[in-house]
Design a protein around this motif. Structure first.
Motif, PDB file in Angstrom:
ATOM      1  N   VAL A   1     -68.871 -17.546 -27.909  1.00 39.86           N
ATOM      2  CA  VAL A   1     -68.335 -16.796 -26.777  1.00 39.86           C
ATOM      3  C   VAL A   1     -67.373 -15.758 -27.329  1.00 39.86           C
ATOM      4  O   VAL A   1     -66.864 -15.891 -28.445  1.00 39.86           O
ATOM      5  N   GLY A   2     -67.127 -14.691 -26.564  1.00 46.83           N
ATOM      6  CA  GLY A   2     -66.170 -13.688 -27.000  1.00 46.83           C
ATOM      7  C   GLY A   2     -66.552 -12.290 -26.564  1.00 46.83           C
ATOM      8  O   GLY A   2     -67.651 -12.040 -26.056  1.00 46.83           O
ATOM      9  N   ALA A   3     -65.626 -11.364 -26.785  1.00 49.34           N
ATOM     10  CA  ALA A   3     -65.804  -9.982 -26.328  1.00 49.34           C
ATOM     11  C   ALA A   3     -66.979  -9.294 -27.007  1.00 49.34           C
ATOM     12  O   ALA A   3     -67.656  -8.460 -26.387  1.00 49.34           O
ATOM     13  N   ASN A   4     -67.230  -9.612 -28.279  1.00 53.34           N
ATOM     14  CA  ASN A   4     -68.349  -8.971 -28.976  1.00 53.34           C
ATOM     15  C   ASN A   4     -69.686  -9.333 -28.341  1.00 53.34           C
ATOM     16  O   ASN A   4     -70.569  -8.482 -28.177  1.00 53.34           O
ATOM     17  N   LEU A   5     -69.836 -10.603 -27.987  1.00 54.24           N
ATOM     18  CA  LEU A   5     -71.073 -11.045 -27.339  1.00 54.24           C
ATOM     19  C   LEU A   5     -71.291 -10.318 -26.019  1.00 54.24           C
ATOM     20  O   LEU A   5     -72.385  -9.812 -25.736  1.00 54.24           O
ATOM     21  N   THR A   6     -70.261 -10.267 -25.227  1.00 56.34           N
ATOM     22  CA  THR A   6     -70.356  -9.595 -23.926  1.00 56.34           C
ATOM     23  C   THR A   6     -70.752  -8.137 -24.091  1.00 56.34           C
ATOM     24  O   THR A   6     -71.598  -7.609 -23.355  1.00 56.34           O
TER      25      THR A   6
ATOM     26  N   ARG B   1     -77.422 -19.828 -29.088  1.00 54.26           N
ATOM     27  CA  ARG B   1     -76.543 -18.719 -28.714  1.00 54.26           C
ATOM     28  C   ARG B   1     -76.107 -17.948 -29.959  1.00 54.26           C
ATOM     29  O   ARG B   1     -75.904 -18.524 -31.041  1.00 54.26           O
ATOM     30  N   MET B   2     -75.936 -16.643 -29.822  1.00 61.45           N
ATOM     31  CA  MET B   2     -75.434 -15.815 -30.915  1.00 61.45           C
ATOM     32  C   MET B   2     -73.954 -16.082 -31.142  1.00 61.45           C
ATOM     33  O   MET B   2     -73.184 -16.299 -30.208  1.00 61.45           O
ATOM     34  N   SER B   3     -73.533 -16.047 -32.395  1.00 64.25           N
ATOM     35  CA  SER B   3     -72.123 -16.165 -32.750  1.00 64.25           C
ATOM     36  C   SER B   3     -71.388 -14.870 -32.409  1.00 64.25           C
ATOM     37  O   SER B   3     -71.936 -13.766 -32.568  1.00 64.25           O
ATOM     38  N   ASN B   4     -70.147 -14.995 -31.965  1.00 61.34           N
ATOM     39  CA  ASN B   4     -69.324 -13.823 -31.678  1.00 61.34           C
ATOM     40  C   ASN B   4     -69.051 -13.007 -32.943  1.00 61.34           C
ATOM     41  O   ASN B   4     -68.776 -11.804 -32.867  1.00 61.34           O
ATOM     42  N   VAL B   5     -69.127 -13.646 -34.110  1.00 59.68           N
ATOM     43  CA  VAL B   5     -68.935 -12.943 -35.386  1.00 59.68           C
ATOM     44  C   VAL B   5     -70.150 -12.053 -35.677  1.00 59.68           C
ATOM     45  O   VAL B   5     -70.018 -10.862 -35.999  1.00 59.68           O
ATOM     46  N   ILE B   6     -71.342 -12.641 -35.566  1.00 61.03           N
ATOM     47  CA  ILE B   6     -72.583 -11.866 -35.726  1.00 61.03           C
ATOM     48  C   ILE B   6     -72.604 -10.722 -34.715  1.00 61.03           C
ATOM     49  O   ILE B   6     -72.988  -9.578 -35.027  1.00 61.03           O
ATOM     50  N   ALA B   7     -72.202 -11.022 -33.489  1.00 63.11           N
ATOM     51  CA  ALA B   7     -72.190 -10.004 -32.440  1.00 63.11           C
ATOM     52  C   ALA B   7     -71.279  -8.838 -32.804  1.00 63.11           C
ATOM     53  O   ALA B   7     -71.539  -7.696 -32.414  1.00 63.11           O
ATOM     54  N   GLY B   8     -70.223  -9.119 -33.561  1.00 58.40           N
ATOM     55  CA  GLY B   8     -69.347  -8.039 -34.006  1.00 58.40           C
ATOM     56  C   GLY B   8     -70.075  -7.058 -34.899  1.00 58.40           C
ATOM     57  O   GLY B   8     -69.870  -5.837 -34.808  1.00 58.40           O
ATOM     58  N   VAL B   9     -70.946  -7.563 -35.772  1.00 59.06           N
ATOM     59  CA  VAL B   9     -71.729  -6.681 -36.642  1.00 59.06           C
ATOM     60  C   VAL B   9     -72.708  -5.856 -35.806  1.00 59.06           C
ATOM     61  O   VAL B   9     -72.822  -4.634 -35.972  1.00 59.06           O
ATOM     62  N   VAL B  10     -73.402  -6.515 -34.881  1.00 58.05           N
ATOM     63  CA  VAL B  10     -74.357  -5.806 -34.024  1.00 58.05           C
ATOM     64  C   VAL B  10     -73.634  -4.739 -33.199  1.00 58.05           C
ATOM     65  O   VAL B  10     -74.118  -3.607 -33.064  1.00 58.05           O
ATOM     66  N   ARG B  11     -72.471  -5.091 -32.670  1.00 58.47           N
ATOM     67  CA  ARG B  11     -71.696  -4.144 -31.852  1.00 58.47           C
ATOM     68  C   ARG B  11     -71.361  -2.885 -32.651  1.00 58.47           C
ATOM     69  O   ARG B  11     -71.436  -1.762 -32.131  1.00 58.47           O
ATOM     70  N   GLY B  12     -71.015  -3.059 -33.912  1.00 58.12           N
ATOM     71  CA  GLY B  12     -70.695  -1.915 -34.760  1.00 58.12           C
ATOM     72  C   GLY B  12     -71.914  -1.115 -35.183  1.00 58.12           C
ATOM     73  O   GLY B  12     -71.791   0.059 -35.557  1.00 58.12           O
TER      74      GLY B  12
ATOM     75  N   GLU C   1     -61.775  -8.479 -35.472  1.00 56.85           N
ATOM     76  CA  GLU C   1     -61.255  -8.769 -34.129  1.00 56.85           C
ATOM     77  C   GLU C   1     -61.601 -10.192 -33.714  1.00 56.85           C
ATOM     78  O   GLU C   1     -60.767 -10.905 -33.135  1.00 56.85           O
ATOM     79  N   ALA C   2     -62.832 -10.623 -34.009  1.00 53.99           N
ATOM     80  CA  ALA C   2     -63.220 -12.001 -33.700  1.00 53.99           C
ATOM     81  C   ALA C   2     -62.352 -12.985 -34.478  1.00 53.99           C
ATOM     82  O   ALA C   2     -61.907 -14.019 -33.938  1.00 53.99           O
ATOM     83  N   TYR C   3     -62.098 -12.657 -35.730  1.00 49.82           N
ATOM     84  CA  TYR C   3     -61.257 -13.515 -36.578  1.00 49.82           C
ATOM     85  C   TYR C   3     -59.820 -13.567 -36.059  1.00 49.82           C
ATOM     86  O   TYR C   3     -59.225 -14.643 -35.913  1.00 49.82           O
ATOM     87  N   ASP C   4     -59.258 -12.381 -35.767  1.00 44.84           N
ATOM     88  CA  ASP C   4     -57.853 -12.308 -35.361  1.00 44.84           C
ATOM     89  C   ASP C   4     -57.604 -12.987 -34.022  1.00 44.84           C
ATOM     90  O   ASP C   4     -56.528 -13.561 -33.805  1.00 44.84           O
ATOM     91  N   THR C   5     -58.582 -12.921 -33.129  1.00 47.87           N
ATOM     92  CA  THR C   5     -58.414 -13.540 -31.810  1.00 47.87           C
ATOM     93  C   THR C   5     -58.915 -14.978 -31.785  1.00 47.87           C
ATOM     94  O   THR C   5     -58.789 -15.663 -30.757  1.00 47.87           O
ATOM     95  N   ASN C   6     -59.477 -15.431 -32.901  1.00 46.72           N
ATOM     96  CA  ASN C   6     -59.969 -16.799 -33.065  1.00 46.72           C
ATOM     97  C   ASN C   6     -61.210 -17.100 -32.218  1.00 46.72           C
ATOM     98  O   ASN C   6     -61.541 -18.256 -32.002  1.00 46.72           O
ATOM     99  N   TRP C   7     -61.909 -16.056 -31.764  1.00 51.62           N
ATOM    100  CA  TRP C   7     -63.166 -16.258 -31.057  1.00 51.62           C
ATOM    101  C   TRP C   7     -64.300 -16.254 -32.090  1.00 51.62           C
ATOM    102  O   TRP C   7     -65.023 -15.285 -32.254  1.00 51.62           O
ATOM    103  N   MET C   8     -64.429 -17.370 -32.793  1.00 47.91           N
ATOM    104  CA  MET C   8     -65.382 -17.491 -33.891  1.00 47.91           C
ATOM    105  C   MET C   8     -66.643 -18.266 -33.483  1.00 47.91           C
ATOM    106  O   MET C   8     -67.512 -18.503 -34.294  1.00 47.91           O
ATOM    107  N   SER C   9     -66.719 -18.641 -32.230  1.00 55.49           N
ATOM    108  CA  SER C   9     -67.824 -19.456 -31.754  1.00 55.49           C
ATOM    109  C   SER C   9     -68.844 -18.598 -31.020  1.00 55.49           C
ATOM    110  O   SER C   9     -69.009 -17.415 -31.319  1.00 55.49           O
TER     111      SER C   9
END
Length: 432
Positions: free
Chosen positions: A40-45, A251-262, A30-38
């Motif tokens: 900030v992003g939904a995973n971080l939130t 700051r945490m990466s939104n990509v890393i946050a995707g793993v934590v979220r899962g 999702e981070a990749y597809d939405t280009n939120w690779m930095s």
């Protein structure tokens, strides 16, 4: 002394490796597809929401590592205790800070980042955490101290009521390192919520992981906003890049946050698996001259991150450790951590020594160290018998005694009962 040979595992049994489930890749995609690779992003939130909700605090800030959170916690604590530092100086510059002694050095190094001088507080035998009696002694010797950094070893909570009562009595601030204890509770309350500034970790070996990352946790909106600012290079609210204080790229990466979220939905599952491992070891070692790492079950429920054991004093064969090497002499009916670690390594399983206490580390060899009877440095007087023992007959330096006799066991939650049974069999054979 190990005299038998055992079949090796085809695949290595790790101390504690990541356990993935599949949802993680969905959020990374999702981070990749939405280009939120930095950063900030939904995973971080969502990670910040999940962490704050789980631990029971008002605010969480997702950062690149637990160490980053501890650093900014120390910065906040120093500023609150001693005032804003001058430019180029740390918030704890020149001040003593009381620190857990038996821990990984990431607990302590952030104190030094901010110019503080760690004073190491010895360990108690009931939970292998900071000794409240030694902490009270430390305040007698250093009454000016206003910051205490306290960790929960291997996922087991320390004596938080006693520690906090002492800290509050002396007008100090608790920085809680719950990096290893996410999901553990003390009197029904989650660790990571007892200090003013708190830390959890998502490092690759932790109970849940993002491969890296951590969270700063607090009930203070002002503290959370400050950490959020500092962790993004302390950029001011201007159309251009304006900086009025020192910042960090934390700051945490939104990509890393995707793993934590899962991973978050599987936290309780992982804890249950780790608990079963602890209990299988405990039952499998019955009759041996060893004990498991102690837990205060009356007041706490750990997350069982790592299972450990300690060998009875009279069942230890001779063992001598240098700075990098170790020697031991095998004896029938006795063993030592080095022999056991070598034995389980021979079947392709990973164990570790207990964390070497900070006061024993070469980098901190000149720092103060406080035991339950006061200064712990230079107490083995050649002219007075019993200098290494307290008036209670127990070792004055409890941490070094646990380090000498203890070890961390393979605790990977993907380890099968059959694999664990073989590890137990190998350890039992070391005492034959």
């Amino acid at each position: 002394m190990l005299t038998k040979s055992f079949d090796k595992f085809e695949d290595k049994v790790w101390l504690s490796s990541p356990t993935m489930h599949g949802e993680e890749i969905k959020y990374v995609q999702e981070a990749y597809d939405t280009n939120w690779m930095s950063t900030v992003g939904a995973n971080l939130t969502e990670v910040e929401r999940l962490a704050a909700e789980k631990v029971g605090v008002k605010y969480a800030v997702a950062l690149s590592a637990g160490t980053a959170s501890l650093h900014l916690s120390c910065k906040l604590a120093g500023i609150q205790a001693y005032g804003m530092p001058q430019v180029g100086h740390g918030a704890l510059e020149g001040h003593h800070v009381f620190c857990t002694d038996m821990t990984f050095d990431a607990t302590v190094n952030p104190v030094v980042y901010e110019g503080g001088i760690p004073v190491f507080i010895d360990t108690e035998a009931d939970t292998w955490n900071m000794d409240p009696v030694a902490l009270e002694k430390a305040f007698e010797i250093y009454p000016e101290v206003k910051v205490v950094v306290c960790a929960h070893l291997y996922g087991t909570p320390g004596k938080l009521d006693e520690l906090n009562a002492i800290i509050e009595k002396h007008g100090a601030i608790l920085v809680e390192d719950a990096a290893e204890s996410l999901g553990a509770t003390y009197k029904g309350v989650q660790t990571g919520s007892f200090g003013q500034f708190n830390t959890i970790s998502f490092n690759g070996n932790k109970i849940i992981t993002g491969s890296a990352g951590g969270c700063f946790l607090t009930d203070s909106k002002e503290a959370a906003e400050k950490v959020r600012k500092w962790s993004t290079q302390a950029r001011e609210a201007a159309a251009w890049y304006q900086h009025e204080e020192l910042g960090y790229n934390y700051r945490m990466s939104n990509v890393i946050a995707g793993v934590v979220r899962g991973q978050f939905p599987h936290l309780e599952e992982h804890i249950a698996q780790k608990k079963a491992i602890y209990e299988r070891y405990r039952d499998g070692f019955k009759g041996l001259p060893v004990q498991m790492n102690p837990i205060d079950f009356e007041n706490s429920e750990p997350n069982y991150w790592l299972s450990c054991m300690i060998i009875d004093k009279d069942a230890m064969c001779p063992q001598v450790r240098g700075e990098q090497d170790v020697l031991y002499t095998p004896e029938h009916g006795k063993s030592c951590p080095t022999e056991i670690l070598d034995a389980i390594a021979s079947i392709n399983a990973e164990g570790r020594p207990i964390w070497k206490p900070m006061h024993m580390q070469p980098i901190y060899r000149l720092n103060p160290f406080i035991t339950r009877e006061g200064n712990g440095r230079a107490v083995t007087n050649a002219y007075i018998a019993g200098g290494a023992l307290g008036t209670d007959g127990q070792p004055l330096d409890m941490g070094s005694d646990i380090f000498a006799r203890g070890l961390c066991l393979p605790s990977d939650n993907k380890m099968t009962p059959e694999q664990q049974d073989r590890i137990i069999e190998v350890i039992r054979a070391c005492f034959e």
